[in-house]
Design an enzyme around this catalytic site. Structure first.
Site, PDB file in Angstrom:
ATOM      1  N   ASN A   7      37.350 -45.771  -6.450  1.00 15.98           N
ATOM      2  CA  ASN A   7      37.930 -44.785  -7.309  1.00 15.98           C
ATOM      3  C   ASN A   7      39.715 -44.289  -6.868  1.00 15.98           C
ATOM      4  O   ASN A   7      39.687 -43.919  -5.883  1.00 15.98           O
ATOM      5  CB  ASN A   7      37.139 -43.336  -7.291  1.00 15.98           C
ATOM      6  CG  ASN A   7      37.406 -42.152  -8.168  1.00 15.98           C
ATOM      7  OD1 ASN A   7      39.060 -42.519  -8.721  1.00 15.98           O
ATOM      8  ND2 ASN A   7      37.006 -41.098  -8.357  1.00 15.98           N
ATOM      9  N   LYS A  14      38.916 -44.087  -2.887  1.00 18.82           N
ATOM     10  CA  LYS A  14      37.900 -43.583  -2.525  1.00 18.82           C
ATOM     11  C   LYS A  14      36.866 -44.972  -2.787  1.00 18.82           C
ATOM     12  O   LYS A  14      37.116 -45.574  -3.859  1.00 18.82           O
ATOM     13  CB  LYS A  14      37.244 -42.296  -3.322  1.00 18.82           C
ATOM     14  CG  LYS A  14      37.952 -41.205  -2.864  1.00 18.82           C
ATOM     15  CD  LYS A  14      37.445 -40.133  -3.790  1.00 18.82           C
ATOM     16  CE  LYS A  14      38.221 -38.666  -3.431  1.00 18.82           C
ATOM     17  NZ  LYS A  14      37.672 -37.720  -4.547  1.00 18.82           N
ATOM     18  N   ARG A  90      36.094 -46.324 -11.531  1.00 15.23           N
ATOM     19  CA  ARG A  90      36.171 -44.946 -12.254  1.00 15.23           C
ATOM     20  C   ARG A  90      37.358 -44.857 -12.952  1.00 15.23           C
ATOM     21  O   ARG A  90      38.406 -45.083 -12.405  1.00 15.23           O
ATOM     22  CB  ARG A  90      35.740 -43.828 -11.423  1.00 15.23           C
ATOM     23  CG  ARG A  90      35.534 -42.554 -12.316  1.00 15.23           C
ATOM     24  CD  ARG A  90      36.473 -41.697 -11.757  1.00 15.23           C
ATOM     25  NE  ARG A  90      36.724 -40.386 -12.590  1.00 15.23           N
ATOM     26  CZ  ARG A  90      37.481 -39.525 -12.374  1.00 15.23           C
ATOM     27  NH1 ARG A  90      38.441 -39.469 -11.190  1.00 15.23           N
ATOM     28  NH2 ARG A  90      37.387 -38.340 -12.867  1.00 15.23           N
ATOM     29  N   ASP A 146      35.207 -41.464 -17.782  1.00 15.24           N
ATOM     30  CA  ASP A 146      34.698 -40.361 -18.081  1.00 15.24           C
ATOM     31  C   ASP A 146      34.404 -40.005 -19.525  1.00 15.24           C
ATOM     32  O   ASP A 146      33.655 -39.025 -19.832  1.00 15.24           O
ATOM     33  CB  ASP A 146      35.689 -39.352 -17.352  1.00 15.24           C
ATOM     34  CG  ASP A 146      35.461 -39.514 -15.843  1.00 15.24           C
ATOM     35  OD1 ASP A 146      34.550 -39.979 -15.223  1.00 15.24           O
ATOM     36  OD2 ASP A 146      36.039 -38.542 -15.206  1.00 15.24           O
ATOM     37  N   GLY A 210      40.111 -29.902 -10.149  1.00 16.61           N
ATOM     38  CA  GLY A 210      39.915 -29.911 -11.631  1.00 16.61           C
ATOM     39  C   GLY A 210      38.644 -29.504 -12.163  1.00 16.61           C
ATOM     40  O   GLY A 210      37.479 -29.652 -11.472  1.00 16.61           O
TER      41      GLY A 210
END
Length: 301
Positions: A7, A14, A90, A146, A210
């Protein structure tokens, strides 16, 4: 089968390495301050963490360091990068992509083409893919988006009350974000109550720096709080959330701001930070408190 999941953010990366056969996490970590001083935290279950400052001018150096640690005789969990079957990435925004996809040249070209509607998250995610491609040639790269969770939205839920040609020509519509989180949370809620998700009506909340909410009916999302970008919806850590649109040109004129400056103000200097004057970062709170900021002292308490 071992899968590396990445990510990539603008200055961070990450990662987690999964053993899919054993359903376990072999290692995970965080590269920070990419493009600045550089630092990494590398974790393995049941073993001491590895933490170090390390120069990472670009995401390439960050990925190279991750692979080095994963295969290191002392800190690693695999003998060779060859043990990694594929890499998952991601993406916050997939545009018209409605499911997880192989990141071939055509898919990457499309993702690059939608950067105008994904300026914050698109470029760093692309850098992460390119870095992995360069260091692991031939490994399958898979994108998880997402926005794909919201492919079930009805048109009445995603079309804005704006000139329709904006939707047709520029893709101006509600896309929704945090989809991987909302998909997981709705499934877990169904397990918790012991009923099939296809029989439930669920409101899911993703709460953090967020934040967003979604409505899930019969296992499918039919509405969500975020829109064209992750800026719409709830008040967040540094994002303003939904506001009167007329505020934007009003403040731009009053303060002489460019579109880019106004975008930065709404995404990074608003929300709870804008209201309180302090960041959610504890270090910022403590620093402000030392300078006599009463609001910071309240937040620290």
């Amino acid at each position: 089968m071992k899968i590396l999941v990445v990510n990539a953010g603008s200055s961070s990366l990450k990662y987690q390495l999964f053993d899919m056969d054993a359903h376990t996490v072999l290692a995970k970590g965080l590269c920070e301050k990419i493009g600045l001083s550089g630092a990494i935290t590398h974790k393995r279950p049941g073993k001491p963490n590895y933490e170090a400052d390390y120069p990472m001018p670009t995401h390439n150096e960050a990925i190279a360091l991750v692979l080095k640690l994963l295969t290191d005789p002392e800190y690693g969990v695999i003998d060779s990068v060859d043990e990694i079957t594929a890499v998952g990435h991601r993406f916050a925004h997939g545009g018209k992509i409605t499911k997880s996809s192989i990141l071939d040249d055509d898919t990457m070209h499309y993702i690059e083409s939608i950067i105008p509607i994904n300026p914050l998250h698109g470029p760093p995610a692309i850098k992460g893919v390119n870095a992995c491609r360069a260091l692991m040639p031939g490994k399958p790269m898979v994108g998880v988006f997402d926005t794909s969770f919201y492919s079930t939205l009805d048109k009445k839920a995603y079309v804005y009350a704006l000139p329709y040609e904006w939707y047709e020509k520029y893709g101006v519509r509600r896309y929704g974000f945090h989809g991987t989180s909302h998909r997981f949370v709705s499934a877990e809620a169904a397990k918790f109550v012991g009923r099939p998700i296809e029989e439930l009506k669920i409101v899911t909340c993703h709460l953090g720096n967020g934040s967003s909410m979604s409505c899930v009916k019969d296992g499918k999302c039919f509405d969500t709080s975020m829109g064209l970008t992750p800026l719409e919806g709830l008040i967040m850590g540094t994002r303003c959330g939904s506001i009167d649109p007329a505020i934007v040109p009003f403040i731009m004129e009053k303060k002489g701001l460019t579109p880019e400056e106004m975008d930065t103000l709404m995404n990074k200097k608003s929300g709870l930070l804008g209201i309180s004057g302090v960041s959610s970062d504890k270090r910022d709170v403590e620093e402000a408190a030392l300078h006599g900021n009463k609001r910071a002292q309240l937040a620290s308490d």
